[in-house]
Design a protein around this motif. Structure first.
Motif, PDB file in Angstrom:
ATOM      1  N   VAL A   1      44.900  39.329  17.873  1.00  0.00           N
ATOM      2  CA  VAL A   1      44.841  40.674  18.449  1.00  0.00           C
ATOM      3  C   VAL A   1      44.173  40.590  19.821  1.00  0.00           C
ATOM      4  N   LYS A   2      44.791  41.203  20.818  1.00  0.00           N
ATOM      5  CA  LYS A   2      44.270  41.161  22.180  1.00  0.00           C
ATOM      6  C   LYS A   2      44.242  42.569  22.783  1.00  0.00           C
ATOM      7  N   VAL A   3      43.241  42.813  23.604  1.00  0.00           N
ATOM      8  CA  VAL A   3      43.226  44.010  24.440  1.00  0.00           C
ATOM      9  C   VAL A   3      43.796  43.584  25.790  1.00  0.00           C
ATOM     10  N   THR A   4      44.938  44.144  26.158  1.00  0.00           N
ATOM     11  CA  THR A   4      45.630  43.700  27.370  1.00  0.00           C
ATOM     12  C   THR A   4      44.915  44.194  28.625  1.00  0.00           C
ATOM     13  N   ASP A   5      45.230  43.548  29.743  1.00  0.00           N
ATOM     14  CA  ASP A   5      44.676  43.977  31.033  1.00  0.00           C
ATOM     15  C   ASP A   5      45.082  45.412  31.344  1.00  0.00           C
ATOM     16  N   GLN A   6      46.314  45.763  30.989  1.00  0.00           N
ATOM     17  CA  GLN A   6      46.799  47.122  31.234  1.00  0.00           C
ATOM     18  C   GLN A   6      45.989  48.143  30.424  1.00  0.00           C
ATOM     19  N   GLU A   7      45.690  47.806  29.173  1.00  0.00           N
ATOM     20  CA  GLU A   7      44.891  48.709  28.330  1.00  0.00           C
ATOM     21  C   GLU A   7      43.473  48.848  28.866  1.00  0.00           C
ATOM     22  N   MET A   8      42.907  47.747  29.347  1.00  0.00           N
ATOM     23  CA  MET A   8      41.571  47.807  29.935  1.00  0.00           C
ATOM     24  C   MET A   8      41.569  48.660  31.194  1.00  0.00           C
ATOM     25  N   THR A   9      42.573  48.479  32.031  1.00  0.00           N
ATOM     26  CA  THR A   9      42.666  49.264  33.267  1.00  0.00           C
ATOM     27  C   THR A   9      42.753  50.748  32.955  1.00  0.00           C
ATOM     28  N   GLN A  10      43.562  51.108  31.947  1.00  0.00           N
ATOM     29  CA  GLN A  10      43.700  52.507  31.558  1.00  0.00           C
ATOM     30  C   GLN A  10      42.370  53.058  31.046  1.00  0.00           C
ATOM     31  N   ALA A  11      41.650  52.262  30.263  1.00  0.00           N
ATOM     32  CA  ALA A  11      40.349  52.699  29.737  1.00  0.00           C
ATOM     33  C   ALA A  11      39.354  52.914  30.869  1.00  0.00           C
TER      34      ALA A  11
ATOM     35  N   MET B   1      40.107  53.664  33.975  1.00  0.00           N
ATOM     36  CA  MET B   1      40.530  54.867  34.715  1.00  0.00           C
ATOM     37  C   MET B   1      40.108  56.129  33.978  1.00  0.00           C
ATOM     38  N   ASN B   2      40.208  56.120  32.653  1.00  0.00           N
ATOM     39  CA  ASN B   2      39.776  57.281  31.862  1.00  0.00           C
ATOM     40  C   ASN B   2      38.287  57.530  32.038  1.00  0.00           C
ATOM     41  N   GLN B   3      37.513  56.447  32.056  1.00  0.00           N
ATOM     42  CA  GLN B   3      36.066  56.576  32.269  1.00  0.00           C
ATOM     43  C   GLN B   3      35.774  57.077  33.680  1.00  0.00           C
ATOM     44  N   ALA B   4      36.521  56.572  34.667  1.00  0.00           N
ATOM     45  CA  ALA B   4      36.276  56.932  36.067  1.00  0.00           C
ATOM     46  C   ALA B   4      36.474  58.424  36.306  1.00  0.00           C
ATOM     47  N   ARG B   5      37.366  59.052  35.530  1.00  0.00           N
ATOM     48  CA  ARG B   5      37.622  60.490  35.707  1.00  0.00           C
ATOM     49  C   ARG B   5      36.386  61.332  35.397  1.00  0.00           C
ATOM     50  N   GLN B   6      35.433  60.750  34.710  1.00  0.00           N
ATOM     51  CA  GLN B   6      34.198  61.477  34.404  1.00  0.00           C
ATOM     52  C   GLN B   6      33.260  61.537  35.604  1.00  0.00           C
TER      53      GLN B   6
ATOM     54  N   PHE C   1      34.430  51.882  39.863  1.00  0.00           N
ATOM     55  CA  PHE C   1      35.240  50.668  39.726  1.00  0.00           C
ATOM     56  C   PHE C   1      34.451  49.433  40.170  1.00  0.00           C
ATOM     57  N   GLU C   2      33.688  49.561  41.252  1.00  0.00           N
ATOM     58  CA  GLU C   2      32.872  48.433  41.722  1.00  0.00           C
ATOM     59  C   GLU C   2      31.809  48.073  40.691  1.00  0.00           C
ATOM     60  N   PHE C   3      31.217  49.095  40.068  1.00  0.00           N
ATOM     61  CA  PHE C   3      30.212  48.848  39.032  1.00  0.00           C
ATOM     62  C   PHE C   3      30.824  48.088  37.861  1.00  0.00           C
ATOM     63  N   VAL C   4      32.024  48.502  37.444  1.00  0.00           N
ATOM     64  CA  VAL C   4      32.688  47.851  36.313  1.00  0.00           C
ATOM     65  C   VAL C   4      33.007  46.397  36.632  1.00  0.00           C
ATOM     66  N   GLN C   5      33.487  46.141  37.856  1.00  0.00           N
ATOM     67  CA  GLN C   5      33.829  44.777  38.258  1.00  0.00           C
ATOM     68  C   GLN C   5      32.621  43.847  38.210  1.00  0.00           C
ATOM     69  N   GLN C   6      31.447  44.392  38.504  1.00  0.00           N
ATOM     70  CA  GLN C   6      30.233  43.573  38.586  1.00  0.00           C
ATOM     71  C   GLN C   6      29.459  43.522  37.275  1.00  0.00           C
ATOM     72  N   ASN C   7      29.887  44.293  36.283  1.00  0.00           N
ATOM     73  CA  ASN C   7      29.109  44.410  35.051  1.00  0.00           C
ATOM     74  C   ASN C   7      29.943  43.976  33.844  1.00  0.00           C
ATOM     75  N   ALA C   8      29.799  42.704  33.474  1.00  0.00           N
ATOM     76  CA  ALA C   8      30.572  42.155  32.348  1.00  0.00           C
ATOM     77  C   ALA C   8      30.177  42.817  31.032  1.00  0.00           C
ATOM     78  N   GLN C   9      28.893  43.165  30.901  1.00  0.00           N
ATOM     79  CA  GLN C   9      28.428  43.786  29.655  1.00  0.00           C
ATOM     80  C   GLN C   9      29.090  45.145  29.454  1.00  0.00           C
ATOM     81  N   PHE C  10      29.229  45.909  30.540  1.00  0.00           N
ATOM     82  CA  PHE C  10      29.867  47.224  30.425  1.00  0.00           C
ATOM     83  C   PHE C  10      31.342  47.071  30.051  1.00  0.00           C
ATOM     84  N   ARG C  11      32.011  46.078  30.639  1.00  0.00           N
ATOM     85  CA  ARG C  11      33.421  45.842  30.287  1.00  0.00           C
ATOM     86  C   ARG C  11      33.553  45.498  28.811  1.00  0.00           C
ATOM     87  N   GLN C  12      32.594  44.717  28.296  1.00  0.00           N
ATOM     88  CA  GLN C  12      32.609  44.358  26.881  1.00  0.00           C
ATOM     89  C   GLN C  12      32.405  45.600  26.007  1.00  0.00           C
TER      90      GLN C  12
END
Length: 443
Positions: free
Chosen positions: A365-375, A377-382, A391-402
């Motif tokens: 089971v994998k979470v695709t790059d497309q699914e991560m990008t959509q997630a 974007m959904n967070q960014a709308r807040q 987006f810059e924060f997410v790119q620099q924060n591996a823990q948040f992406r996890q």
């Protein structure tokens, strides 16, 4: 290099690793030879510095590097050979603290390994899935709620006094200590009483006014008001009431539907039906997921890494303590010890977390790059207006992406299991579904 097992108890493992002085010296020599062609030293041509001088100049630093590489390599080889997966970072300690160059290096390594999880026949997992259809009464109720929403309600002039829910059209000028302030005046301003769109007290001060009235409304700006020059200050608003309007509920017709982007009333009802059934489906899935996790918790047994359970129990205890003591920020508080209830909950969470991770890994089971990008974007709308910074924060924060990825992975694993489980659909009323949701939230 020698690896000797010193502990094998449940999931706990410990080993003594010995790296001989000869092995270390050989590694240092190898590193010096690799570096020699590029080393420059006064009195020697590039690449011609004698090995003895290189060893004197760089040997001590390379000895430390070689020692770490040798130990890491020994541990990696051991884990690959045994198939062990440490539940946390292995604890490593040098046991001959009086070590000096020329001595063997002795290291103790200990860890808890992740348990082996037996294969599960998901077809033997029996679940009931609640199904709710959006009936005509529910659709009409939702339609009535839309008709009463601010987007749909219109207002018409009235001669009686203003009451909560009415719209008052007014001119006003705000003053502090007799002086007008920036942003404190407006003309023909339509204000719905009870909307809480003005500072506390202003709308209440306009109750019972009529068209043509003039009234001074005294208020105090909140201490935490966003404009610091106004925060906590008393103000007087001189108001002239132009008109009082009462709410007029719109007809349930095609014109109302167009206000909500639908072609006609029937199309709007169709949209409402889809939305309601999506809500029912989401609630039903949450209940089915809990039932699945409860079933897996009962049928699956394996040892749990004590360190993971302890960490989870501490986190649960701290979270619940802060929820009960919201006035305390940070960690300036007495020691919080997990209760038996906390530990029991932690054991369930750790077990199910390890189980779902194992099932997901085996099923690829994998979470695709497309699914991560959509997630993302959904967070960014807040954060309207700050999407780029987010987006810059997410790119620099591996823990948040996890943190974003983990629930998505879990849901995909749950869907993988539900697709194979023996799931029986049961049609119920929305009231029964609501009761099941409330019961779920109480647990």
């Amino acid at each position: 290099m020698k690896v000797t097992e010193t502990l094998n108890e449940g999931l706990k493992r410990a080993y003594a690793i010995t790296v001989t002085a000869a092995e270390l010296d050989a590694k240092v020599e190898e590193k010096l030879k690799e570096a020699q062609p590029s080393v420059e030293m006064k009195g020697f041509r590039k690449g011609k510095v004698p090995m003895a001088l290189l060893r004197k100049q760089f040997g001590q630093r390379l000895m430390g590097e070689s020692m770490q590489e040798a130990i890491d390599g020994a541990l990696s080889s051991h884990l690959e050979e045994t198939g062990d997966r440490p539940a946390a970072q292995p604890e490593m300690k040098m046991t001959n603290e009086d070590w000096k160059e020329g001595d063997d290096v002795e290291i103790s390594v200990s860890y808890e390994k992740l348990p082996e999880v037996a294969e599960i026949d998901f077809s033997e997992v029996k679940l009931e899935r609640l199904v709710v259809k959006a009936d005509e009464a529910s659709v009409n109720e939702a339609l009535e709620n839309l008709a009463e929403s601010p987007q749909a309600v219109t207002y018409e002039a009235k001669k009686t006094q203003a009451k909560d829910g009415d719209q008052v059209v007014l001119d006003f000028v705000g003053k502090i200590d007799g002086e007008p302030f920036d942003g404190g005046a407006a003309e023909d301003y339509p204000l719905v009483l009870g909307s809480n769109s003005f500072i506390p007290g202003f709308e209440d001060g306009l109750l019972k006014v009529k068209a043509g009235d003039e009234k001074d409304v005294e208020v105090s700006f909140p201490e935490d008001y966003q404009a610091e020059n106004l925060a906590g200050k008393k103000a007087v608003f001189s108001c002239t009431i132009k008109e009082v309007r009462g709410p007029k509920k719109p007809k349930l017709d095609d014109e109302l539907a167009k206000k909500f982007g639908a072609e006609d009333l029937e199309a709007l009802k169709g949209q409402i039906t889809e939305r309601l059934e999506a809500e029912y489906s989401g609630a039903s899935r949450a209940i089915a997921k809990r039932g699945l996790l409860d079933a897996l918790d009962k049928i699956v047994k394996f040892d749990l890494p004590a360190l993971l359970v302890e960490a989870e129990a501490n986190q649960i205890a701290h979270q619940l303590w802060h929820e009960e003591n919201p006035e305390v920020e940070g960690h300036d508080h007495p020691e919080i010890k997990p209760t038996e209830e906390h530990i029991k909950l932690a054991e369930r969470r750790v077990k199910l977390g390890l189980l779902l991770a194992d099932i997901g890994q085996k099923a690829q089971v994998k979470v695709t790059d497309q699914e991560m990008t959509q997630a993302i974007m959904n967070q960014a709308r807040q954060y309207p207006g700050q999407e780029r910074q987010f987006f810059e924060f997410v790119q620099q924060n591996a823990q948040f992406r996890q943190q974003l990825q983990a629930p998505m992975f879990e849901d995909k694993v749950v869907d993988h299991i539900l697709a194979q489980a023996a799931v029986t659909d049961k049609e119920v009323s929305k009231e029964d579904l609501q009761k099941a949701v409330e019961k779920l939230e109480e647990e």
